[in-house]
Design a protein around this motif. Structure first.
Motif, PDB file in Angstrom:
ATOM      1  N   TYR A 125     -40.429   8.707  -6.685  1.00 19.82           N
ATOM      2  CA  TYR A 125     -39.472   8.395  -5.631  1.00 19.82           C
ATOM      3  C   TYR A 125     -40.199   7.890  -4.386  1.00 19.82           C
ATOM      4  O   TYR A 125     -41.254   8.421  -4.025  1.00 19.82           O
ATOM      5  CB  TYR A 125     -38.643   9.636  -5.262  1.00 19.82           C
ATOM      6  N   GLN A 126     -39.610   6.889  -3.747  1.00 23.21           N
ATOM      7  CA  GLN A 126     -40.125   6.401  -2.470  1.00 23.21           C
ATOM      8  C   GLN A 126     -39.067   6.649  -1.407  1.00 23.21           C
ATOM      9  O   GLN A 126     -37.933   6.182  -1.534  1.00 23.21           O
ATOM     10  CB  GLN A 126     -40.429   4.899  -2.536  1.00 23.21           C
ATOM     11  N   HIS A 127     -39.423   7.415  -0.360  1.00 21.28           N
ATOM     12  CA  HIS A 127     -38.470   7.772   0.677  1.00 21.28           C
ATOM     13  C   HIS A 127     -38.587   6.828   1.867  1.00 21.28           C
ATOM     14  O   HIS A 127     -39.601   6.151   2.058  1.00 21.28           O
ATOM     15  CB  HIS A 127     -38.692   9.223   1.127  1.00 21.28           C
ATOM     16  N   ALA A 170     -44.741  12.463  -7.805  1.00 22.48           N
ATOM     17  CA  ALA A 170     -44.130  12.153  -9.094  1.00 22.48           C
ATOM     18  C   ALA A 170     -43.687  13.431  -9.777  1.00 22.48           C
ATOM     19  O   ALA A 170     -44.385  14.436  -9.747  1.00 22.48           O
ATOM     20  CB  ALA A 170     -45.131  11.403  -9.971  1.00 22.48           C
ATOM     21  N   ASP A 171     -42.514  13.412 -10.356  1.00 24.77           N
ATOM     22  CA  ASP A 171     -41.999  14.542 -11.103  1.00 24.77           C
ATOM     23  C   ASP A 171     -42.222  14.296 -12.590  1.00 24.77           C
ATOM     24  O   ASP A 171     -41.919  13.217 -13.088  1.00 24.77           O
ATOM     25  CB  ASP A 171     -40.495  14.724 -10.853  1.00 24.77           C
ATOM     26  N   GLU A 172     -42.739  15.290 -13.273  1.00 27.59           N
ATOM     27  CA  GLU A 172     -42.921  15.202 -14.711  1.00 27.59           C
ATOM     28  C   GLU A 172     -41.890  16.093 -15.379  1.00 27.59           C
ATOM     29  O   GLU A 172     -41.741  17.258 -15.022  1.00 27.59           O
ATOM     30  CB  GLU A 172     -44.341  15.641 -15.101  1.00 27.59           C
ATOM     31  N   GLN A 173     -41.166  15.539 -16.351  1.00 25.64           N
ATOM     32  CA  GLN A 173     -40.094  16.271 -16.993  1.00 25.64           C
ATOM     33  C   GLN A 173     -40.359  16.421 -18.483  1.00 25.64           C
ATOM     34  O   GLN A 173     -40.876  15.516 -19.125  1.00 25.64           O
ATOM     35  CB  GLN A 173     -38.756  15.533 -16.815  1.00 25.64           C
ATOM     36  N   LEU A 174     -40.008  17.591 -18.989  1.00 30.79           N
ATOM     37  CA  LEU A 174     -39.994  17.836 -20.421  1.00 30.79           C
ATOM     38  C   LEU A 174     -38.597  18.328 -20.756  1.00 30.79           C
ATOM     39  O   LEU A 174     -38.115  19.295 -20.169  1.00 30.79           O
ATOM     40  CB  LEU A 174     -41.029  18.893 -20.812  1.00 30.79           C
ATOM     41  N   ALA A 175     -37.925  17.645 -21.671  1.00 33.93           N
ATOM     42  CA  ALA A 175     -36.548  17.987 -21.991  1.00 33.93           C
ATOM     43  C   ALA A 175     -36.368  18.104 -23.493  1.00 33.93           C
ATOM     44  O   ALA A 175     -36.959  17.352 -24.264  1.00 33.93           O
ATOM     45  CB  ALA A 175     -35.590  16.936 -21.434  1.00 33.93           C
ATOM     46  N   VAL A 176     -35.559  19.066 -23.891  1.00 33.80           N
ATOM     47  CA  VAL A 176     -35.116  19.210 -25.279  1.00 33.80           C
ATOM     48  C   VAL A 176     -33.617  18.994 -25.275  1.00 33.80           C
ATOM     49  O   VAL A 176     -32.874  19.675 -24.566  1.00 33.80           O
ATOM     50  CB  VAL A 176     -35.463  20.599 -25.845  1.00 33.80           C
ATOM     51  N   ASP A 177     -33.165  18.020 -26.058  1.00 36.01           N
ATOM     52  CA  ASP A 177     -31.771  17.605 -26.056  1.00 36.01           C
ATOM     53  C   ASP A 177     -31.211  17.757 -27.463  1.00 36.01           C
ATOM     54  O   ASP A 177     -31.797  17.255 -28.422  1.00 36.01           O
ATOM     55  CB  ASP A 177     -31.685  16.142 -25.598  1.00 36.01           C
ATOM     56  N   LEU A 178     -30.088  18.454 -27.595  1.00 38.14           N
ATOM     57  CA  LEU A 178     -29.511  18.676 -28.917  1.00 38.14           C
ATOM     58  C   LEU A 178     -28.024  18.414 -28.899  1.00 38.14           C
ATOM     59  O   LEU A 178     -27.319  18.800 -27.977  1.00 38.14           O
ATOM     60  CB  LEU A 178     -29.772  20.103 -29.402  1.00 38.14           C
ATOM     61  N   HIS A 179     -27.578  17.707 -29.925  1.00 36.16           N
ATOM     62  CA  HIS A 179     -26.145  17.553 -30.190  1.00 36.16           C
ATOM     63  C   HIS A 179     -25.981  17.651 -31.691  1.00 36.16           C
ATOM     64  O   HIS A 179     -26.499  16.817 -32.429  1.00 36.16           O
ATOM     65  CB  HIS A 179     -25.620  16.212 -29.686  1.00 36.16           C
ATOM     66  N   HIS A 180     -25.268  18.664 -32.139  1.00 38.71           N
ATOM     67  CA  HIS A 180     -25.138  18.854 -33.578  1.00 38.71           C
ATOM     68  C   HIS A 180     -23.752  19.374 -33.926  1.00 38.71           C
ATOM     69  O   HIS A 180     -23.173  20.157 -33.177  1.00 38.71           O
ATOM     70  CB  HIS A 180     -26.205  19.828 -34.094  1.00 38.71           C
ATOM     71  N   HIS A 217     -41.794  19.441 -13.263  1.00 31.29           N
ATOM     72  CA  HIS A 217     -43.048  19.837 -12.632  1.00 31.29           C
ATOM     73  C   HIS A 217     -43.304  18.941 -11.421  1.00 31.29           C
ATOM     74  O   HIS A 217     -43.268  17.711 -11.542  1.00 31.29           O
ATOM     75  CB  HIS A 217     -44.231  19.687 -13.600  1.00 31.29           C
ATOM     76  N   ASP A 218     -43.556  19.536 -10.261  1.00 33.23           N
ATOM     77  CA  ASP A 218     -44.027  18.784  -9.105  1.00 33.23           C
ATOM     78  C   ASP A 218     -44.974  19.679  -8.306  1.00 33.23           C
ATOM     79  O   ASP A 218     -45.350  20.759  -8.756  1.00 33.23           O
ATOM     80  CB  ASP A 218     -42.866  18.261  -8.242  1.00 33.23           C
ATOM     81  N   ARG A 219     -45.358  19.256  -7.112  1.00 29.39           N
ATOM     82  CA  ARG A 219     -46.351  20.003  -6.335  1.00 29.39           C
ATOM     83  C   ARG A 219     -45.820  21.339  -5.838  1.00 29.39           C
ATOM     84  O   ARG A 219     -46.601  22.199  -5.419  1.00 29.39           O
ATOM     85  CB  ARG A 219     -46.812  19.151  -5.153  1.00 29.39           C
ATOM     86  N   THR A 220     -44.510  21.509  -5.839  1.00 24.80           N
ATOM     87  CA  THR A 220     -43.947  22.770  -5.365  1.00 24.80           C
ATOM     88  C   THR A 220     -43.845  23.808  -6.477  1.00 24.80           C
ATOM     89  O   THR A 220     -43.578  24.968  -6.205  1.00 24.80           O
ATOM     90  CB  THR A 220     -42.548  22.548  -4.770  1.00 24.80           C
ATOM     91  N   GLY A 221     -44.048  23.404  -7.724  1.00 22.17           N
ATOM     92  CA  GLY A 221     -43.969  24.353  -8.821  1.00 22.17           C
ATOM     93  C   GLY A 221     -43.202  23.791  -9.995  1.00 22.17           C
ATOM     94  O   GLY A 221     -43.197  22.585 -10.236  1.00 22.17           O
ATOM     95  N   VAL A 222     -42.525  24.679 -10.706  1.00 23.03           N
ATOM     96  CA  VAL A 222     -41.803  24.315 -11.921  1.00 23.03           C
ATOM     97  C   VAL A 222     -40.370  24.839 -11.824  1.00 23.03           C
ATOM     98  O   VAL A 222     -40.145  25.990 -11.447  1.00 23.03           O
ATOM     99  CB  VAL A 222     -42.482  24.909 -13.174  1.00 23.03           C
TER     100      VAL A 222
END
Length: 437
Positions: free
Chosen positions: A66-68, A77-87, A107-112
């Motif tokens: 993001y640029q403010h 930069a934010d790093e994301q890990l996602a698990v997505d399910l539709h069944h 994940h970013d500099r402030t934590g998780v």
């Protein structure tokens, strides 16, 4: 080291949550019939079909940037890990159990931060020439591309995400707890649903089901779809919610030819409207909300959409200019900015426009440049009063049946104190890889 220890502990906990979630999905999926994946789409183009033996599980890795507008306020930069399910499970003839969920960490500099969105959990039963659903159900209405006035159940259902694509936001959101029934006949179909009040089950946790957000009041929705000719479709809707006046709606589409489709979506009802700075709350009166447009498929296969949007309960051009002038004057700018910010946040939570008049444009090109499984899309929303704009570009590669790569770039542009020019974020971007299982 003392500054990093809590974060490492949180990451370990997050991995355990994902591992448990994965094992739970894997333990039940082999008993289900094979289904295709309905994961989050970053473009409105068709998604690569998952293999027949797929579990309905997707793992997404994404990096956001993001640029403010304020110097030195750029977010990391934010790093994301996602698990997505539709069944969908078929436990017995005529019965279907539907589950749709998205679990992610940021994940970013402030934590998780860990977030979970239980989008759908419902049991469906075929009854005669129709069906009955019970549980958290995704019920979407509307034929427009950029704004859906008759999509009454979108209020409070938004899920935090980077993309501003209306089609993606519409698909990836929370369902509403309801009992719904539909029946089909030669003349058309009728669909009705009742929703309970679950406000007492409020929770501030980011992993809670958030029943109160989608079921804050008792409500009922009726949809009648009479059958017309092959080129015309019509939906008639009526929506009632405790504490507010009933709403009525209309969806109309007409195929002009092989390449042209026109549409109109309208909703009307009595209610309050957004006031100007220092203005008392406005008395309730009738408001019309609509979106009308046309879609053209070019000979090259590019789909172009132009849509005019109007929200009668939003800020009128005069009231929006009054807000801009009051902020520029500066005598009580901080207080007014806070009031306007709260108003903007409330409208965003309801997925409703802040200002009354807007234009929406969309272009989509599947198999762009004759490259198979390479899709491009672009959207833009223009404030018709101050000419500020939101825009977003997307590219999506379906690498194979199981892997996809996407790239997103967008921004908010306009003069200072304009709708989009006053957004804290100037630019946003995301690159994501999705694996299907």
């Amino acid at each position: 080291m003392t500054m990093r220890a809590p974060r490492m502990h949180e990451r370990t906990r997050v991995r355990m949550v994902f591992a448990s979630w994965w094992l739970a999905a894997a333990s039940v999926a082999p008993h289900a019939q094979a289904q295709t994946l309905d994961a989050l789409q970053l473009t409105p183009g068709p998604q690569a079909e998952a293999p027949a033996e797929a579990l309905g599980l997707a793992v997404e890795l994404a990096r956001d940037q993001y640029q403010h507008r304020q110097p030195g306020a750029d977010a990391p930069a934010d790093e994301q890990l996602a698990v997505d399910l539709h069944h969908d499970w078929k436990p017995a003839a005529g019965w279907t159990l539907i589950w749709s969920d998205r679990l992610e960490t940021v994940h970013d500099r402030t934590g998780v931060e860990t977030r979970n969105a239980l989008r759908e959990l419902a049991l469906s039963r075929v009854v005669g020439d129709g069906f009955v659903d019970a549980g958290r159900v995704q019920w979407r209405n509307g034929v427009a591309s950029g704004f859906n006035p008759t999509d009454y159940l979108k209020r409070g259902a938004a899920i935090a995400q980077t993309t501003q694509n209306p089609q993606t936001l519409r698909e990836n959101r929370l369902g509403t707890v309801m009992l719904r029934a539909q029946t089909f006949a030669d003349w058309g179909s009728i669909q009705a649903g009742v929703m309970p009040d679950l406000a007492e089950r409020a929770s501030s946790s980011a992993t809670a089901p958030a029943w109160d957000r989608t079921n804050a009041h008792r409500a009922a929705l009726l949809r009648v779809a009479p059958r017309f000719d092959e080129r015309t479709s019509v939906d008639l809707l009526a929506y009632a919610r405790a504490g507010t006046s009933p709403q009525t709606g209309l969806n109309l589409t007409h195929l002009l030819g092989d390449a042209w489709v026109t549409y109109l979506e309208w909703s009307g009802g009595s209610g309050g409207a957004l006031a100007g700075p220092g203005e008392a709350a406005l008395s309730a009166h009738w408001h019309n909300t609509l979106a009308a447009g046309a879609t053209w498929t070019t000979p090259a296969g590019v789909v172009l959409t132009l849509e005019r949007q109007y929200a009668g309960d939003a800020l009128t051009p005069a009231r929006w200019r009054a807000w801009q002038a009051a902020l520029v004057a500066g005598s009580s700018a901080a207080s007014l900015a806070a009031q306007l910010g709260a108003m903007r946040s409330a409208r965003a939570a309801d997925q409703m426009p802040l200002t009354r008049d807007a234009w929406f444009m969309r272009a989509a090109w599947d198999d762009a440049f004759e490259v198979r499984d390479f899709d491009l899309a672009a959207i833009a929303r223009l404030n018709a009063t101050d000419r500020s704009r939101l825009w977003q570009l997307e590219a999506y590669w379906h690498l194979n049946d199981r892997n996809s790569l996407s790239l997103l770039l967008g921004g908010y542009d306009g003069a200072p104190y304009s709708e989009f020019g006053s957004m804290a974020t100037r630019r946003f971007a995301q690159v994501a890889w999705t694996a299907h299982f």
